[in-house]
Design an enzyme around this catalytic site. Structure first.
Site, PDB file in Angstrom:
ATOM      1  N   HIS A  65      -6.562  -8.181  -8.090  1.00  0.00           N
ATOM      2  CA  HIS A  65      -5.165  -8.042  -8.486  1.00  0.00           C
ATOM      3  C   HIS A  65      -4.415  -9.322  -8.194  1.00  0.00           C
ATOM      4  O   HIS A  65      -4.824 -10.120  -7.347  1.00  0.00           O
ATOM      5  CB  HIS A  65      -4.498  -6.873  -7.751  1.00  0.00           C
ATOM      6  CG  HIS A  65      -4.591  -6.968  -6.262  1.00  0.00           C
ATOM      7  ND1 HIS A  65      -5.715  -6.559  -5.565  1.00  0.00           N
ATOM      8  CD2 HIS A  65      -3.725  -7.417  -5.323  1.00  0.00           C
ATOM      9  CE1 HIS A  65      -5.528  -6.757  -4.264  1.00  0.00           C
ATOM     10  NE2 HIS A  65      -4.334  -7.282  -4.092  1.00  0.00           N
ATOM     11  N   CYS A 228      -0.662  -7.223   2.754  1.00  0.00           N
ATOM     12  CA  CYS A 228      -1.717  -8.064   2.200  1.00  0.00           C
ATOM     13  C   CYS A 228      -1.060  -9.195   1.409  1.00  0.00           C
ATOM     14  O   CYS A 228       0.141  -9.146   1.151  1.00  0.00           O
ATOM     15  CB  CYS A 228      -2.666  -7.249   1.318  1.00  0.00           C
ATOM     16  SG  CYS A 228      -1.931  -6.613  -0.207  1.00  0.00           S
TER      17      CYS A 228
END
Length: 717
Positions: A65, A228
């Site tokens: 992603h 993250c």
């Protein structure tokens, strides 16, 4: 998620063998649907995110992603691989691949919906259903939430029709999907006996509600923060995993997800009542000092996903032993700007670069003022009396002397600022006082730039050691204001004056004498080496080492001729990469993407201004061709500049300080030669590159991806 994934974005027979090929295959489907505008640019962003940390998860899941400027709308593509693809997970290859593409400016609502997928992936029923579904439309409906994992997979065709009918209507989502989206609020509470259907808002308002039904004992309470690098997937998966483990262990877990959509800070009362803290993160925890003074477990975000029960047990053990770890204290500036788990080598580099970054503005301001003073008043202006004693408003020499003397004062701060902010990077504000004191002593004893480096590291180390001492609560208030500055300054001063100052000063003198003696071949070789360093990482640590080496030589009122030649070579080489990329995109634009051609226009100005970072977009997209070519051109320019005897008194400015350059014409010839060499190498190397099968060569507008985009059909995997 109704408009984020459709049947056209699903490949149930993904045949790719590598994660790069899988990302390309799924990304081509996004291109075909008009959701990605530049395939190669988007894949470069995906690869850059993958380089930060592998995106494989235990349980056979790969979730590449990124946020990218090449994405037009939040999009999700899904592929199922029979053979499995290695995404770096500890338990082996992944068979369920999700490619998440978020626009660079994605709105919070869409990112919240994207995060709901991350939470669903922690549901075994959901992943099992995806492995058994036989129809792309049914898979898309399942991911959107139009079909629940418990529904009969035999109705795949009906689910497909339902998916197509609901694809444009968010209101068609089931109550379960709405609950999943609601559960992605940035603050989520999982209590031991809380209902699995409760939303985050319900449990946040009463974190302990129902946690100990039928029990008079207070449950163990944990607050956690997950994050993250992209803030889309792992952040929320770790939160879900910790919450589930907390429910199983009968522990209250309150999670603050610091994701891309922003975050809501935990209620201070909840933090105060917590018995322990878990940080599961790969980017610095924001406002970390809120959790100071509690038993803390600090790990990467994947640990929060893969072993949450162990983390809960570990923090409970630390609480029972009364351990309050350093991980709960506020991070230093370097820690706040870095990533979890960095080694000492990386930290040392960042500490040094912290000092250099604060020093450079003093170099630029002071150096340019001194150079302007020389330009207006000649090289004898350094012998002018103080403007406090003699200043005539109508005389150019007086103004020249004023500029020169201001510049000299500015230069006087270089070493103290360097030392002070190295210590600041190591120990935060308590390191500033001993760092500045040590740097000033370095100037006093003629230890120069090397002395400043040593003083900064010593000051930071001394403060860090003092901070580890267990101080009584009554004395903690005066530590940062009185005790730490007093003790650390005394120690640093003693070491600099008595122990290491004189040896460092002797080394500094030897280096200066060596530079002053450089002539002929040695000078040319030094110029080539400095040119290589300036173009190696384009504004990174190696570049900064070469630049700082040059500026240290001219950071005096009367620099030597050799020092000014070094400064000229360094600036000339630093201008080569962006100018060369700008020229290459002009003469052979078809070898570059549309985005790169636009960047090339800006690179003309950046290169002319001596901003090497202007070539970074090109190096990031094609490092194996751009960086070596830039290094060769930079070496040519550095060597020629030294051979021509060009000198420079200003530490910055590019072509705008050409009037201050000695042998200016030959200096420009050296820059032009390096630019031509780099341009030629880049054009040749890119021209030899063969486009991968099924992809579009940059700038050609042809290939499988472009053809599919015109037909609005997915590219075959």
């Amino acid at each position: 998620m109704s408009d984020m994934i459709t049947a056209d974005l699903v490949d149930l027979d993904l045949s790719a063998e590598t994660k790069e090929a899988a990302a390309r295959s799924l990304a081509e489907r996004m291109v075909a649907q008009g959701r990605v505008t530049d395939l190669e640019g988007f894949l470069a962003d995906v690869a850059a995110r993958e380089a930060q940390m592998p995106t494989g998860l235990d349980g056979g899941i790969g979730i590449p992603h990124c946020r990218s400027a090449h994405v037009t709308e939040p999009t999700l593509a899904f592929g199922r691989s029979a053979a499995g693809i290695d995404f770096g997970a500890a338990d082996g290859p992944a068979d369920l691949i999700f490619l998440i593409a978020a626009p660079a400016g994605a709105d919070d609502a869409h990112l919240t919906i994207l995060s709901s997928l991350a939470r669903q992936l922690m549901n075994a029923d959901f992943t099992s259903a995806l492995r058994s579904v036989r129809d792309a439309g049914a898979a898309a409906a399942l991911i959107r939430g139009d079909e629940t994992p418990g529904e009969d997979a035999q109705g795949a065709q009906g689910a497909s029709e339902s998916a197509s009918g609901a694809s444009g209507s968010p209101s068609g989502a089931s109550d379960g999907a709405k609950a999943a989206a609601s559960a992605t609020e940035d603050t989520v509470v999982a209590s031991g006996a809380a209902s699995s259907d409760a939303t985050a808002a319900d449990t946040t308002s009463a974190p302990a509600a129902g946690a100990t039904a039928g029990s008079g004992e207070r449950p163990f309470r944990i607050v956690a923060v997950t994050s993250c690098p992209t803030g889309i997937a792992h952040t929320y998966m770790a939160a879900e995993s910790l919450e589930n483990a907390g429910r199983e262990a009968g522990v209250e877990v309150v999670v603050e997800t610091q994701g891309s959509a922003g975050f809501t800070r935990l209620d201070p009362a909840v933090i105060a009542a917590a018995d322990g803290v878990i940080f599961a993160h790969d980017v610095p925890v924001r406002d970390k000092d809120r959790f100071a003074g509690k038993p803390t477990v600090d790990v990467g975000v994947k640990a929060g996903i893969n072993r949450p029960a162990e983390l809960i047990a570990e923090v409970r053990g630390r609480a029972e032993r009364g351990e309050v770890t350093a991980g709960s204290a506020p991070g230093t500036p370097v820690e706040r700007a870095g990533e979890s788990g960095e080694g000492y080598g990386t930290k040392l580099r960042k500490w040094l670069m912290s000092g250099v970054s604060y020093m450079v503005p003093f170099v630029a301001a002071g150096g340019l003022l001194i150079a302007l003073g020389f330009a207006l008043g000649g090289y004898e202006i350094n012998k002018a009396p103080s403007v406090m004693e003699h200043f005539v408003w109508t005389q150019a020499d007086s103004w020249a002397a004023l500029l020169f003397q201001i510049g000299v004062v500015s230069f006087g701060f270089l070493v103290p600022v360097l030392a002070g902010y190295i210590a600041y990077g190591m120990a935060d504000r308590p390191g500033l006082v001993p760092g500045f004191v040590g740097g000033a002593i370095s100037v006093t004893i003629n230890a120069g730039f090397l002395g400043g480096l040593a003083a900064g590291l010593i000051a930071g180390g001394v403060v860090m050691a003092i901070q580890k001492v267990n101080i009584p609560v009554a004395l903690r208030g005066i530590m940062p204001v009185v005790v730490i500055p007093l003790v650390s300054s005394a120690i640093v001063g003693f070491l600099m004056f008595v122990v290491i100052g004189k040896p460092i000063a002797e080394v500094q003198k030897a280096l200066t004498d060596g530079l002053n003696g450089l002539t002929g071949t040695n000078a040319v070789l030094l110029g080539a080496l400095l040119g290589l360093m300036m173009c190696f990482d384009l504004g990174g640590p190696v570049n900064k080492v070469a630049y700082t080496f040059a500026t240290a030589g001219i950071a005096v009122a009367t620099p030597s001729d050799s020092a000014m030649k070094i400064m000229a070579a360094v600036m000339a080489a630093g201008m080569v990469p962006p100018l060369a990329m700008a020229l290459a995109t002009t003469v052979r634009g078809k070898l570059f993407t549309q985005t790169e051609r636009e960047n090339g226009k800006a690179a003309w100005v950046l290169g002319a201004s001596f901003i090497s970072e202007g070539a970074i977009p090109f190096a990031a997209a094609d490092p194996l061709r751009v960086i070596p070519s830039s290094m060769v051109g930079g070496a040519v320019t550095g060597a020629l500049s030294m051979a021509f005897g060009a000198t420079l008194r200003a530490p910055h400015g590019g072509i705008f300080v050409v009037p201050l350059i000695g042998n200016a014409f030959l200096y420009l010839v050296a820059i032009a030669a390096g630019v031509c060499v780099t341009t030629a190498l880049v054009v040749v190397l890119k021209g030899l590159r063969k486009p991968a099968v099924g992809t579009t060569a940059p700038g050609t507008g042809s290939g499988a991806a472009a053809t599919a985009a015109e037909r609005k059909q997915p590219v075959a995997a």
